[in-house]
Design a protein around this motif. Sequence first.
Motif, PDB file in Angstrom:
ATOM      1  N   GLY A   1       0.332  91.185  46.746  1.00  0.00           N
ATOM      2  CA  GLY A   1      -0.191  90.095  47.569  1.00  0.00           C
ATOM      3  C   GLY A   1      -1.070  90.641  48.668  1.00  0.00           C
ATOM      4  N   ASN A   2      -0.736  90.304  49.897  1.00  0.00           N
ATOM      5  CA  ASN A   2      -1.492  90.754  51.065  1.00  0.00           C
ATOM      6  C   ASN A   2      -0.967  92.052  51.646  1.00  0.00           C
ATOM      7  OD1 ASN A   2      -3.735  89.367  51.684  1.00  0.00           O
ATOM      8  ND2 ASN A   2      -2.815  88.059  53.252  1.00  0.00           N
ATOM      9  N   GLY A   3       0.106  92.573  51.083  1.00  0.00           N
ATOM     10  CA  GLY A   3       0.739  93.738  51.688  1.00  0.00           C
ATOM     11  C   GLY A   3       0.880  94.913  50.742  1.00  0.00           C
TER      12      GLY A   3
ATOM     13  N   MET B   1      -8.706  96.599  58.401  1.00  0.00           N
ATOM     14  CA  MET B   1      -8.493  97.901  57.770  1.00  0.00           C
ATOM     15  C   MET B   1      -8.251  97.729  56.265  1.00  0.00           C
ATOM     16  SD  MET B   1      -8.754 100.234  60.036  1.00  0.00           S
ATOM     17  CE  MET B   1      -8.096 101.577  59.086  1.00  0.00           C
ATOM     18  N   LYS B   2      -7.514  96.681  55.893  1.00  0.00           N
ATOM     19  CA  LYS B   2      -7.230  96.449  54.479  1.00  0.00           C
ATOM     20  C   LYS B   2      -8.515  96.232  53.688  1.00  0.00           C
ATOM     21  CE  LYS B   2      -2.737  94.263  55.184  1.00  0.00           C
ATOM     22  NZ  LYS B   2      -2.007  92.991  55.119  1.00  0.00           N
ATOM     23  N   VAL B   3      -9.492  95.572  54.328  1.00  0.00           N
ATOM     24  CA  VAL B   3     -10.742  95.245  53.647  1.00  0.00           C
ATOM     25  C   VAL B   3     -11.752  96.383  53.741  1.00  0.00           C
ATOM     26  CG1 VAL B   3     -12.708  93.657  53.643  1.00  0.00           C
ATOM     27  CG2 VAL B   3     -10.395  92.789  54.026  1.00  0.00           C
ATOM     28  N   LYS B   4     -11.982  96.899  54.942  1.00  0.00           N
ATOM     29  CA  LYS B   4     -13.040  97.886  55.181  1.00  0.00           C
ATOM     30  C   LYS B   4     -12.624  99.318  54.861  1.00  0.00           C
ATOM     31  CE  LYS B   4     -16.388  95.499  57.382  1.00  0.00           C
ATOM     32  NZ  LYS B   4     -17.788  95.535  57.050  1.00  0.00           N
ATOM     33  N   PHE B   5     -11.389  99.657  55.174  1.00  0.00           N
ATOM     34  CA  PHE B   5     -10.958 101.047  55.037  1.00  0.00           C
ATOM     35  C   PHE B   5      -9.610 101.156  54.320  1.00  0.00           C
ATOM     36  CE2 PHE B   5     -13.121 100.430  59.154  1.00  0.00           C
ATOM     37  CZ  PHE B   5     -14.303 101.104  58.880  1.00  0.00           C
ATOM     38  N   PRO B   6      -9.529 100.654  53.083  1.00  0.00           N
ATOM     39  CA  PRO B   6      -8.228 100.655  52.400  1.00  0.00           C
ATOM     40  C   PRO B   6      -7.675 102.063  52.151  1.00  0.00           C
ATOM     41  CG  PRO B   6      -9.965 100.016  50.880  1.00  0.00           C
ATOM     42  CD  PRO B   6     -10.578 100.081  52.245  1.00  0.00           C
ATOM     43  N   GLU B   7      -8.572 103.042  51.930  1.00  0.00           N
ATOM     44  CA  GLU B   7      -8.087 104.406  51.675  1.00  0.00           C
ATOM     45  C   GLU B   7      -7.369 104.961  52.897  1.00  0.00           C
ATOM     46  OE1 GLU B   7     -11.578 103.838  51.463  1.00  0.00           O
ATOM     47  OE2 GLU B   7     -11.466 103.218  49.367  1.00  0.00           O
ATOM     48  N   GLU B   8      -7.922 104.700  54.085  1.00  0.00           N
ATOM     49  CA  GLU B   8      -7.289 105.191  55.313  1.00  0.00           C
ATOM     50  C   GLU B   8      -5.950 104.511  55.548  1.00  0.00           C
ATOM     51  OE1 GLU B   8      -9.754 105.413  58.780  1.00  0.00           O
ATOM     52  OE2 GLU B   8     -11.480 105.990  57.561  1.00  0.00           O
ATOM     53  N   LEU B   9      -5.881 103.222  55.282  1.00  0.00           N
ATOM     54  CA  LEU B   9      -4.626 102.491  55.443  1.00  0.00           C
ATOM     55  C   LEU B   9      -3.584 103.015  54.450  1.00  0.00           C
ATOM     56  CD1 LEU B   9      -3.097 100.242  56.871  1.00  0.00           C
ATOM     57  CD2 LEU B   9      -3.985  98.656  55.173  1.00  0.00           C
TER      58      LEU B   9
END
Length: 150
Positions: A73-75, A19-27
């Motif tokens: 970072g990753n979060g 989700m972070k990569v493909k759909f960041p807006e939704e996350l």
Amino acid sequence: MGFDIEGLDEFKNAMIDLMKVKFPEELEREIYNLANRIWVKVKKRTPVGVYKNGHSGGDLRKNWQIGNLVREGNGYYIEVFNILDYASHVEYGHRTRLGKTDHPHTYKKRGTIDFVPGKYMLKISVEELNKELPGYLSSWLDNVIKEHGL
């Protein structure tokens, strides 16, 4: 009676990473939704002062805010906070000088120090959301998977 399916938690974590990569807006939208849920809960729990003249306060309740979403970072993180300087005193409790309290029948003699316990409105709201989070995120993730045909 129950059973364990190994790798399910890893799968969920992998989906969130996806989700972070493909759909960041939704996350990011969902993170704002979670912050909003805490904001609603904490506002409901925040006490409103009632004064001797019959007026009521409410400034503390009105001044809860949601900060900006920050990627680190990753979060991600987002803050729910109150801008009033005395918010921490109500949250965690505080001592009183001269024993003065809102209740005259409990007034103590000069020089006595008393303690007003905290209301923990933010702490309780966050703990409550943490209990709801696994089911909430699971259903949100299921909806995203269905929506995008994953």
